[in-house]
Design a protein around this motif. Structure first.
Motif, mmCIF file in Angstrom:
data_model
loop_
_atom_site.group_PDB
_atom_site.id
_atom_site.type_symbol
_atom_site.label_atom_id
_atom_site.label_comp_id
_atom_site.label_asym_id
_atom_site.label_seq_id
_atom_site.Cartn_x
_atom_site.Cartn_y
_atom_site.Cartn_z
ATOM 1 N N ARG A 1 0.846 -1.194 0.000
ATOM 2 C CA ARG A 1 0.000 0.000 0.000
ATOM 3 C C ARG A 1 0.884 1.248 0.000
ATOM 4 O O ARG A 1 1.899 1.310 0.689
ATOM 5 C CB ARG A 1 -0.873 -0.029 1.261
ATOM 6 N N ILE A 2 0.482 2.236 -0.775
ATOM 7 C CA ILE A 2 1.173 3.520 -0.816
ATOM 8 C C ILE A 2 0.166 4.607 -0.496
ATOM 9 O O ILE A 2 -0.911 4.676 -1.113
ATOM 10 C CB ILE A 2 1.793 3.778 -2.201
ATOM 11 N N VAL A 3 0.492 5.438 0.472
ATOM 12 C CA VAL A 3 -0.394 6.530 0.883
ATOM 13 C C VAL A 3 0.211 7.852 0.421
ATOM 14 O O VAL A 3 1.381 8.143 0.699
ATOM 15 C CB VAL A 3 -0.596 6.528 2.414
ATOM 16 N N VAL A 4 -0.595 8.627 -0.278
ATOM 17 C CA VAL A 4 -0.156 9.909 -0.830
ATOM 18 C C VAL A 4 -1.015 11.017 -0.243
ATOM 19 O O VAL A 4 -2.251 10.942 -0.277
ATOM 20 C CB VAL A 4 -0.287 9.926 -2.375
ATOM 21 N N LYS A 5 -0.354 12.035 0.291
ATOM 22 C CA LYS A 5 -1.050 13.218 0.794
ATOM 23 C C LYS A 5 -0.532 14.428 0.024
ATOM 24 O O LYS A 5 0.680 14.648 -0.046
ATOM 25 C CB LYS A 5 -0.814 13.400 2.293
ATOM 26 N N THR A 6 -1.441 15.192 -0.544
ATOM 27 C CA THR A 6 -1.014 16.320 -1.368
ATOM 28 C C THR A 6 -1.713 17.609 -0.968
ATOM 29 O O THR A 6 -2.790 17.600 -0.364
ATOM 30 C CB THR A 6 -1.316 16.066 -2.859
ATOM 31 N N ARG A 7 -1.065 18.713 -1.338
ATOM 32 C CA ARG A 7 -1.668 20.042 -1.244
ATOM 33 C C ARG A 7 -1.194 20.829 -2.457
ATOM 34 O O ARG A 7 0.005 20.925 -2.717
ATOM 35 C CB ARG A 7 -1.228 20.753 0.028
ATOM 36 N N GLY A 8 -2.128 21.356 -3.225
ATOM 37 C CA GLY A 8 -1.780 22.164 -4.388
ATOM 38 C C GLY A 8 -1.157 21.381 -5.522
ATOM 39 O O GLY A 8 -0.510 21.966 -6.396
ATOM 40 N N VAL A 9 -1.321 20.053 -5.532
ATOM 41 C CA VAL A 9 -0.748 19.190 -6.569
ATOM 42 C C VAL A 9 -1.876 18.658 -7.448
ATOM 43 O O VAL A 9 -2.852 18.109 -6.942
ATOM 44 C CB VAL A 9 0.046 18.022 -5.953
ATOM 45 N N GLU A 10 -1.724 18.809 -8.759
ATOM 46 C CA GLU A 10 -2.744 18.341 -9.698
ATOM 47 C C GLU A 10 -2.504 16.901 -10.132
ATOM 48 O O GLU A 10 -3.441 16.135 -10.345
ATOM 49 C CB GLU A 10 -2.799 19.242 -10.924
ATOM 50 N N SER A 11 -1.236 16.515 -10.309
ATOM 51 C CA SER A 11 -0.912 15.155 -10.742
ATOM 52 C C SER A 11 0.521 14.831 -10.342
ATOM 53 O O SER A 11 1.327 15.729 -10.097
ATOM 54 C CB SER A 11 -1.100 14.988 -12.255
ATOM 55 N N PHE A 12 0.826 13.535 -10.308
ATOM 56 C CA PHE A 12 2.154 13.115 -9.867
ATOM 57 C C PHE A 12 2.508 11.771 -10.477
ATOM 58 O O PHE A 12 1.647 11.033 -10.970
ATOM 59 C CB PHE A 12 2.214 13.021 -8.336
ATOM 60 N N PHE A 13 3.800 11.463 -10.464
ATOM 61 C CA PHE A 13 4.319 10.162 -10.872
ATOM 62 C C PHE A 13 4.920 9.459 -9.656
ATOM 63 O O PHE A 13 5.523 10.102 -8.801
ATOM 64 C CB PHE A 13 5.435 10.314 -11.917
ATOM 65 N N LEU A 14 4.783 8.143 -9.614
ATOM 66 C CA LEU A 14 5.520 7.296 -8.687
ATOM 67 C C LEU A 14 6.334 6.304 -9.510
ATOM 68 O O LEU A 14 5.795 5.665 -10.424
ATOM 69 C CB LEU A 14 4.583 6.531 -7.754
ATOM 70 N N PHE A 15 7.620 6.187 -9.230
ATOM 71 C CA PHE A 15 8.472 5.194 -9.867
ATOM 72 C C PHE A 15 8.680 4.066 -8.858
ATOM 73 O O PHE A 15 9.176 4.296 -7.753
ATOM 74 C CB PHE A 15 9.795 5.823 -10.294
ATOM 75 N N LEU A 16 8.276 2.871 -9.244
ATOM 76 C CA LEU A 16 8.154 1.783 -8.274
ATOM 77 C C LEU A 16 9.070 0.614 -8.605
ATOM 78 O O LEU A 16 9.347 0.326 -9.776
ATOM 79 C CB LEU A 16 6.711 1.293 -8.215
ATOM 80 N N ASP B 1 4.477 -8.309 -7.996
ATOM 81 C CA ASP B 1 3.812 -9.522 -8.468
ATOM 82 C C ASP B 1 2.330 -9.520 -8.087
ATOM 83 O O ASP B 1 1.556 -10.305 -8.622
ATOM 84 C CB ASP B 1 4.477 -10.766 -7.871
ATOM 85 N N LYS B 2 1.968 -8.652 -7.158
ATOM 86 C CA LYS B 2 0.604 -8.596 -6.655
ATOM 87 C C LYS B 2 -0.033 -7.247 -6.973
ATOM 88 O O LYS B 2 0.649 -6.305 -7.386
ATOM 89 C CB LYS B 2 0.596 -8.798 -5.137
ATOM 90 N N GLU B 3 -1.325 -7.164 -6.757
ATOM 91 C CA GLU B 3 -1.989 -5.867 -6.820
ATOM 92 C C GLU B 3 -1.504 -5.004 -5.659
ATOM 93 O O GLU B 3 -1.223 -5.507 -4.575
ATOM 94 C CB GLU B 3 -3.504 -6.036 -6.735
ATOM 95 N N PHE B 4 -1.370 -3.716 -5.912
ATOM 96 C CA PHE B 4 -1.019 -2.782 -4.838
ATOM 97 C C PHE B 4 -2.035 -1.652 -4.820
ATOM 98 O O PHE B 4 -2.702 -1.359 -5.826
ATOM 99 C CB PHE B 4 0.409 -2.240 -5.005
ATOM 100 N N THR B 5 -2.170 -1.031 -3.671
ATOM 101 C CA THR B 5 -3.155 0.024 -3.471
ATOM 102 C C THR B 5 -2.457 1.364 -3.327
ATOM 103 O O THR B 5 -1.462 1.478 -2.603
ATOM 104 C CB THR B 5 -3.996 -0.243 -2.215
ATOM 105 N N VAL B 6 -2.976 2.373 -4.021
ATOM 106 C CA VAL B 6 -2.498 3.749 -3.875
ATOM 107 C C VAL B 6 -3.651 4.574 -3.317
ATOM 108 O O VAL B 6 -4.718 4.649 -3.934
ATOM 109 C CB VAL B 6 -2.017 4.344 -5.208
ATOM 110 N N VAL B 7 -3.446 5.151 -2.150
ATOM 111 C CA VAL B 7 -4.470 5.959 -1.486
ATOM 112 C C VAL B 7 -4.024 7.420 -1.566
ATOM 113 O O VAL B 7 -3.029 7.813 -0.955
ATOM 114 C CB VAL B 7 -4.650 5.553 -0.015
ATOM 115 N N THR B 8 -4.752 8.222 -2.328
ATOM 116 C CA THR B 8 -4.413 9.633 -2.508
ATOM 117 C C THR B 8 -5.467 10.492 -1.852
ATOM 118 O O THR B 8 -6.632 10.487 -2.271
ATOM 119 C CB THR B 8 -4.298 9.990 -4.005
#
Length: 464
Positions: free
Chosen positions: A389-404, A412-419
């Protein structure tokens, strides 16, 4: 032209010999190593040959040279791919970060220097007219990565702001004839006289943007060329800032945090008008003298609030630039190593054009200009590998990239991104080609991310 370092931070541990930086500890739940050390070494040799042949092809311009280098490239690529496929029968090599790091470590082929070693050498980056000096140890070998210090000389004794000590004088007053030079590269920045570093730029003023580019370029122009030609250990690169450059050093680190393993501030000053959140996890060594004790105390307190345990204060009694402290500074650098996959990353941009760190990249965000410090764009990302699981908290951000990669989540599994409390479940395939291309573009063998995730931040109800 601004040249980024080619594509261009504790407790006591045993000091590694030159070129043998201790490997990072495996992440909890990491996939097991699949290859033996000889298998890793053999595959790495074929990768080095492939990357060298590919670089020669890209550099060729004449049709005959393109044809000749292309044949070499195709054979080198085939040799590497056959070995990769053969060893891949033992398991998915893309899932084993231990194997990937071993194969890609120190993977750029470099030529032996054609000049005398063991002395400070001045050169000019002709494309942008920037002078710089650098030192290669007498025992330097092009296939052995070296710890590297980037020195920003302080202002000259008795001179006003913007008048800088000569690089040779500053080098002599700090590291010359010290044990560090037995196994380390030193790059000395030539700061143009008249250009102040520490004052925070006011980007509403005409010319301020160009001045900041000159400051950054003074550092990166020389460093970039040294990294392209000589074996700088990407995980052991340090900033060493003198008088009148320590405020700039913190601003520079906050802009490019993932390039450095730490920084030494020889004459720390207050930096109340910039954000330092991007320095989360960055080791900093502050030299405290009776004259600067109050400033060091205030700065250390602020930095500790951001990144507990990352600040070391060294009491010094001799005069600036404190050559008597060289042994302790050297020992401090020997204990630091950059980590390209910290579980938590914070980006608090101080510049609209530079807003990425480690495995996180702000794509689109509100402009900084005109916004108070506490209302400017910010992103905080935390990876929990155990929960995938990856938790993302933003302020004033319209879009972002994560390099994993598999240090951060099990791909190998499904992962969750919580923004901002909104969750999505993802499943992405690893791409060797994309990982390699990103690593080559950045010229950083630690930048190994086979998956790129892009997300648009949903607007809150009161923003719609």
């Amino acid at each position: 032209m601004l040249v980024l370092a080619p594509l261009l931070l504790a407790p006591l541990v045993l000091v590694a010999p030159q070129g043998e930086s201790p490997a990072p500890e495996p992440m909890p739940g990491a996939k097991p190593q699949l290859l033996t050390p000889p298998e890793q070494s053999g595959l790495r040799s074929k990768l080095i040959g492939y990357l060298a042949a590919d670089a020669a092809y890209e550099a060729a311009t004449a049709p005959k040279d393109r044809e000749r280098t292309n044949k070499r490239r195709e054979k080198a690529r085939s040799d590497f791919e056959k070995e990769w496929e053969r060893l891949g029968k033992k398991g998915n090599l893309m899932a084993s970060m231990a194997d990937l790091r071993a194969v890609f470590e120190n993977c750029f082929e470099l030529e032996k220097p054609s000049f005398s070693l063991g002395q400070l050498r001045k050169e000019t980056a002709k494309e942008d007219g920037v002078d710089y000096s650098f030192f290669l140890p007498k025992g330097y070998k092009p296939d052995v990565p070296c710890r590297t210090l980037v020195m920003i000389p302080g202002t000259a004794a008795g001179a006003g702001a913007g008048t800088w000590a000569r690089p040779t004088d500053h080098f002599a007053a700090t590291w010359e004839k010290t044990p560090l030079l037995d196994d380390s590269i030193v790059v000395v920045v030539h700061v143009p006289n008249g250009l102040e570093l520490d004052p925070t730029p006011d980007f509403t003023r005409e010319g301020a943007e160009a001045e900041e580019d000159r400051r950054n370029g003074a550092v990166f122009s020389g460093l970039g060329r040294v990294m392209a030609s000589h074996n700088v250990d990407r995980a052991r690169l340090f900033l060493d800032c003198g008088r009148g450059a320590c405020g700039f050093g913190l601003r520079f680190l906050s802009t490019f945090p993932d390039r450095f393993a730490g920084a030494v501030l020889r004459e720390p000053t207050a930096v109340d008008d910039i954000r330092l959140g991007s320095l989360l996890g960055m080791p900093l060594l502050l030299l405290k003298s009776p004259a600067n004790a109050a400033a060091v105390g205030a700065l250390a307190q602020r930095l500790e609030a951001i990144s507990p345990g990352s600040v070391t204060v060294l009491d010094v009694q001799d005069e600036y630039p404190h050559k008597a402290a060289t042994a302790e500074i050297e020992q401090w650098t020997a204990r630091q190593r950059r980590n390209m996959t910290p579980a938590r990353v914070v980006i608090e941009p101080n510049h609209d054009r530079f807003n990425r760190a480690y495995w996180v990249d702000i794509d689109r965000a509100d402009p900084l200009l005109g916004a108070p410090l506490d209302a400017r764009p910010r992103i905080e990302v935390t990876a929990d590998r155990a929960a995938n699981r990856i938790v993302v908290k933003t302020r004033g951000v319209e879009s972002f990239f994560l390099f994993l990669n598999d240090d951060l989540v099990d791909l190998d599994k499904e992962f969750t991104v919580v923004t901002n409390d909104k969750a999505v479940v993802e499943k992405r395939g690893r791409s060797f080609r994309d990982m390699r291309d990103r690593m080559v573009m950045r010229r950083d063998w630690d930048f190994l991310f086979p998956v790129m995730f892009h997300s648009v931040v949903a607007k809150a109800a009161d923003e719609k």
